[in-house]
Structure formats: structure tokens, C-alpha cells
Write a protein that holds these residues in place. Structure first.
Motif, PDB file in Angstrom:
ATOM      1  N   ALA A 143       0.862  -1.046   0.078  1.00 19.49           N
ATOM      2  CA  ALA A 143      -0.058   0.013  -0.003  1.00 19.49           C
ATOM      3  C   ALA A 143       0.682   1.329   0.045  1.00 19.49           C
ATOM      4  CB  ALA A 143      -1.065  -0.008   1.218  1.00 19.49           C
ATOM      5  N   TYR A 144       2.160   1.023   0.056  1.00 17.37           N
ATOM      6  CA  TYR A 144       3.133   2.324  -0.002  1.00 17.37           C
ATOM      7  C   TYR A 144       3.384   2.971  -1.212  1.00 17.37           C
ATOM      8  CZ  TYR A 144       6.408  -1.327  -1.108  1.00 17.37           C
ATOM      9  OH  TYR A 144       6.832  -2.378  -1.768  1.00 17.37           O
ATOM     10  N   ARG A 148       0.088   6.074  -3.226  1.00 17.14           N
ATOM     11  CA  ARG A 148      -0.094   6.359  -1.826  1.00 17.14           C
ATOM     12  C   ARG A 148       1.369   6.617  -1.042  1.00 17.14           C
ATOM     13  NH1 ARG A 148      -3.494   2.338  -3.653  1.00 17.14           N
ATOM     14  NH2 ARG A 148      -5.630   2.765  -3.353  1.00 17.14           N
ATOM     15  N   GLU A 149       2.159   6.924  -1.869  1.00 19.96           N
ATOM     16  CA  GLU A 149       3.585   7.269  -1.172  1.00 19.96           C
ATOM     17  C   GLU A 149       3.608   8.104  -0.255  1.00 19.96           C
ATOM     18  OE1 GLU A 149       2.899   7.597  -4.264  1.00 19.96           O
ATOM     19  OE2 GLU A 149       4.281   7.079  -5.854  1.00 19.96           O
ATOM     20  N   LEU A 150       2.757   9.248  -0.587  1.00 16.66           N
ATOM     21  CA  LEU A 150       2.486  10.487   0.752  1.00 16.66           C
ATOM     22  C   LEU A 150       1.941   9.837   1.665  1.00 16.66           C
ATOM     23  CD1 LEU A 150       3.105  13.384   1.029  1.00 16.66           C
ATOM     24  CD2 LEU A 150       0.788  13.710  -0.016  1.00 16.66           C
ATOM     25  N   ASN A 151       0.922   9.287   1.484  1.00 23.86           N
ATOM     26  CA  ASN A 151       0.226   8.601   2.737  1.00 23.86           C
ATOM     27  C   ASN A 151       1.120   7.669   3.720  1.00 23.86           C
ATOM     28  OD1 ASN A 151      -1.962   8.970   4.281  1.00 23.86           O
ATOM     29  ND2 ASN A 151      -2.997   7.177   3.593  1.00 23.86           N
ATOM     30  N   TRP A 152       2.189   6.982   2.874  1.00 28.11           N
ATOM     31  CA  TRP A 152       3.194   6.257   3.821  1.00 28.11           C
ATOM     32  C   TRP A 152       4.037   7.217   4.226  1.00 28.11           C
ATOM     33  CZ3 TRP A 152       4.409   1.196   4.948  1.00 28.11           C
ATOM     34  CH2 TRP A 152       5.766   0.975   5.550  1.00 28.11           C
ATOM     35  N   LEU A 153       4.540   8.490   3.893  1.00 25.57           N
ATOM     36  CA  LEU A 153       5.386   9.283   4.469  1.00 25.57           C
ATOM     37  C   LEU A 153       4.682   9.672   5.812  1.00 25.57           C
ATOM     38  CD1 LEU A 153       7.066  11.170   1.463  1.00 25.57           C
ATOM     39  CD2 LEU A 153       7.991   9.297   3.070  1.00 25.57           C
ATOM     40  N   VAL A 154       3.563  10.332   5.561  1.00 24.63           N
ATOM     41  CA  VAL A 154       2.593  10.879   6.744  1.00 24.63           C
ATOM     42  C   VAL A 154       2.858   9.672   7.796  1.00 24.63           C
ATOM     43  CG1 VAL A 154       0.424  11.351   7.333  1.00 24.63           C
ATOM     44  CG2 VAL A 154       1.239  12.177   5.104  1.00 24.63           C
ATOM     45  N   GLY A 155       2.626   8.573   7.459  1.00 25.37           N
ATOM     46  CA  GLY A 155       2.690   7.087   8.446  1.00 25.37           C
ATOM     47  C   GLY A 155       3.985   7.291   9.142  1.00 25.37           C
ATOM     48  N   VAL A 156       4.898   7.577   8.246  1.00 24.93           N
ATOM     49  CA  VAL A 156       6.437   7.492   8.974  1.00 24.93           C
ATOM     50  C   VAL A 156       6.385   8.702   9.920  1.00 24.93           C
ATOM     51  CG1 VAL A 156       8.725   7.841   8.553  1.00 24.93           C
ATOM     52  CG2 VAL A 156       7.503   6.547   6.918  1.00 24.93           C
ATOM     53  N   VAL A 157       5.732   9.791   9.741  1.00 23.85           N
ATOM     54  CA  VAL A 157       5.772  10.849  10.859  1.00 23.85           C
ATOM     55  C   VAL A 157       4.952  10.300  11.946  1.00 23.85           C
ATOM     56  CG1 VAL A 157       5.435  13.119  11.152  1.00 23.85           C
ATOM     57  CG2 VAL A 157       6.282  12.692   8.966  1.00 23.85           C
ATOM     58  N   LEU A 158       3.838   9.674  11.751  1.00 22.96           N
ATOM     59  CA  LEU A 158       3.051   9.145  12.708  1.00 22.96           C
ATOM     60  C   LEU A 158       3.711   8.181  13.585  1.00 22.96           C
ATOM     61  CD1 LEU A 158      -0.580   8.811  11.075  1.00 22.96           C
ATOM     62  CD2 LEU A 158      -0.064  10.231  12.920  1.00 22.96           C
TER      63      LEU A 158
END
Ligand code: HEM
Length: 265
Positions: A143-144, A148-158
């Protein structure tokens, strides 16, 4: 000059009573009618149900399974931490002289204090475990990848913010274990390349570990990071709603999109 009231749309107008119907609706029907009118009143002025429909009623890929609940489970763990944290903050005192005593007071004297403190303590572990499982799910389901790469990056911050929550919360009981464990964590941070020493100074609030460190950790733990998590979560969920979720890797794409998706409303 008198202004006449604007006429209501037909769905809000009182319907004529059917012949033979009882003169007064049952109390439960009255409550339902009241609730519907209240929702309609808000919706007419905000169109919020359109947004709610956009977020909630959507197509999901075939093969969606229990692993897809890990994101929502992480979110509920975060919400539980926020609620129990508010109650703990009502009694906790972030000063070096009173922190330990206030934590002891919560456990031994406050009504349901031990329960709420236990929920917060174990909830933090649950949240870390759930976030990592959710991350693993999104990784193994691919799913990365685009788009959806940007959502993966947001996830990394989370995930980083979740770890910062755990670290800063660990010091707050201010007992021997939390004190020495935090000194070790700050010293390890200080050994990092280039920014390490600056970061360690920032965490301590100076060269020495002391009163500033505790109040700094408390402010980061209960204001800065939860606020940042809430904001990042908003962006994360917006992207999930906008892009939809990824089909499991074993579901082969069909030629027509309607064959890959099934309506779940
Ligand atoms: C506080 C932590 C987090 C919360 C509350 C959260 C919440 C969610 C929710 C509710 C979903 C939609 C349902 C699902 O697919 O499970 C989702 C999807 C997603 N999350 Fe997270 N998440 C968090 C952390 C992370 C992390 C650490 C990553 C990765 C680094 C990540 C990456 C993703 C991706 C890529 C999706 C899209 C999944 C797909 O398309 O199938 N999230 N997240």
C-alpha cells in the motif's frame, strides 16, 4: 418592516396526520422525530452529511479482511490515550518535588485512578504494537506504492510521533526506573551523528537533567505531540478517503473496475 419567514423545504414540513392514527405520536417516535429534525437543521446550514457520506459510504476492494482494521484500531488506541490522559492531567503535577507523589496519589486515592492510569500505561504499549502491525500490513500489501507514497510518508511521521509519546510519557511517574531509563535514552540520543548532542540538549532543556527536563517532557507529551498526531491523522485519513484502500496482493485485477470493487454500504 416585517420579514416573512422563508418557507421550509418539503421534507421538513409537518406531514398531515393519517386518518385513524393516534392523536399523539409515541414518546420514542417523538424522540426520533426530534433527532431527525436536529440533524436536518444542522445539515441544511452546513451540508455536513455530504462530507460524512463521502468519508463513510465507499467501495472497498474485494478481499478486504481483518488486517484492514489495524489502522482504525491504532486510531481508537490514540483516542483512548487522549481521553485517559485528560483525566490524569487533572491530578498530575509535573514538578520534580511533586510528580512522584501525584502519580502515587492517582493510583491510591483518586476514584478509579488506578484503573485510568493502568489504561493509559497499557494503552501506550497497545498503541505502539498496533501502529507497527498496521505499518507491516500496509508494507506487505504494497500500500506504500503509487499513488499512496505520500500517505506512507505521513505514516512514517505518525510512527515517530507515537515513539516520542512513549518516550516522553515514560519519565512522568518520576520514579527510579523512569528517571534512569530516560537518562539512558537522552545519552543515547546524544551519541547520534551531527544533530545528536543538540537534540540531547534540547530534550534535557540544558546541560543537566532536572526540573526543566520534566516540564519540557510533560509539555511535549500532553500538548505538542498529541496535537501533531491529530493533525497528521487528519491528513492520513483524508488521503485514505480520497485514494481508497489497496486490494490485497492475492486479488488479481480484472479488466473492469466494477469487478475488482464491491459495494459495501
Ligand atoms: C497513529 C498511527 C496511525 C493511525 C491511527 C493510522 C490510521 C489509518 C487508517 C484508519 C487507515 C485506513 C484503514 C487501513 O487501511 O487500515 C490507514 C491506512 C494507511 N496507513 Fe495508517 N495509521 C497510522 C500509522 C501509519 C504508519 C506508521 C504507516 C506507515 C509508515 C501508515 C501507512 C498507511 C497507508 C499506506 C495506508 C493506506 C492503506 C491502503 O491503501 O490499503 N499508517 N491508516
Amino acid at each position: 418592516m416585517r420579514l416573512s419567514a422563508p418557507s421550509l423545504p418539503p421534507r421538513l414540513r409537518r406531514q398531515p396526520r393519517k386518518p385513524g392514527a393516534s392523536p399523539q405520536p409515541a414518546p420514542l417516535d417523538q424522540v426520533k422525530e426530534g433527532a431527525v429534525s436536529a440533524v436536518d437543521w444542522v445539515d441544511e446550514r452546513t451540508s455536513l452529511t455530504g462530507a460524512a457520506r463521502w468519508v463513510m459510504f465507499r467501495k472497498v476492494p474485494r478481499g478486504t479482511n481483518w488486517f484492514y482494521t489495524l489502522g482504525s484500531a491504532s486510531m481508537f488506541a490514540f483516542l483512548s490515550q487522549a481521553v485517559t490522559g485528560v483525566f490524569l492531567a487533572m491530578y498530575y503535577d509535573p514538578s520534580v518535588t511533586h510528580a512522584y507523589e501525584s502519580a502515587r496519589y492517582i493510583t491510591n486515592e483518586v476514584f478509579l485512578g488506578e484503573f485510568v492510569r493502568g489504561m493509559h500505561k497499557w494503552g501506550s504499549t497497545v498503541m505502539v504494537v498496533l501502529v507497527f502491525l498496521h505499518m507491516a500490513r500496509t508494507f506487505f500489501f504494497g500500500a506504500y506504492k503509487y499513488p499512496r507514497e505520500l500517505n506512507w510518508l505521513v505514516g512514517v511521521v505518525l510512527v515517530i510521533l507515537t515513539m516520542v509519546m512513549s518516550l516522553t510519557g515514560y519519565l512522568l511517574p518520576f520514579d527510579q526506573r523512569s528517571y534512569w531509563a530516560t537518562i539512558v535514552a537522552v545519552n543515547i540520543t546524544g551519541t547520534g551523528p551531527v544533530v545528536g548532542p543538540y537534540l540531547a540538549d534540547l530534550m534535557r532543556g540544558g546541560a543537566e537533567f532536572g526540573a526543566t527536563t520534566l516540564s519540557r517532557f510533560y509539555a511535549i507529551h500532553m500538548l505538542l505531540v498529541p496535537g501533531a498526531i491529530a493533525a497528521m491523522l487528519g491528513a492520513h485519513l483524508y488521503l485514505v478517503a480520497k485514494l481508497g484502500t489497496t486490494a490485497p496482493p492475492w486479488v488479481k485485477p480484472h479488466h473492469s473496475e466494477s469487478a475488482v470493487f464491491e459495494e459495501r454500504v
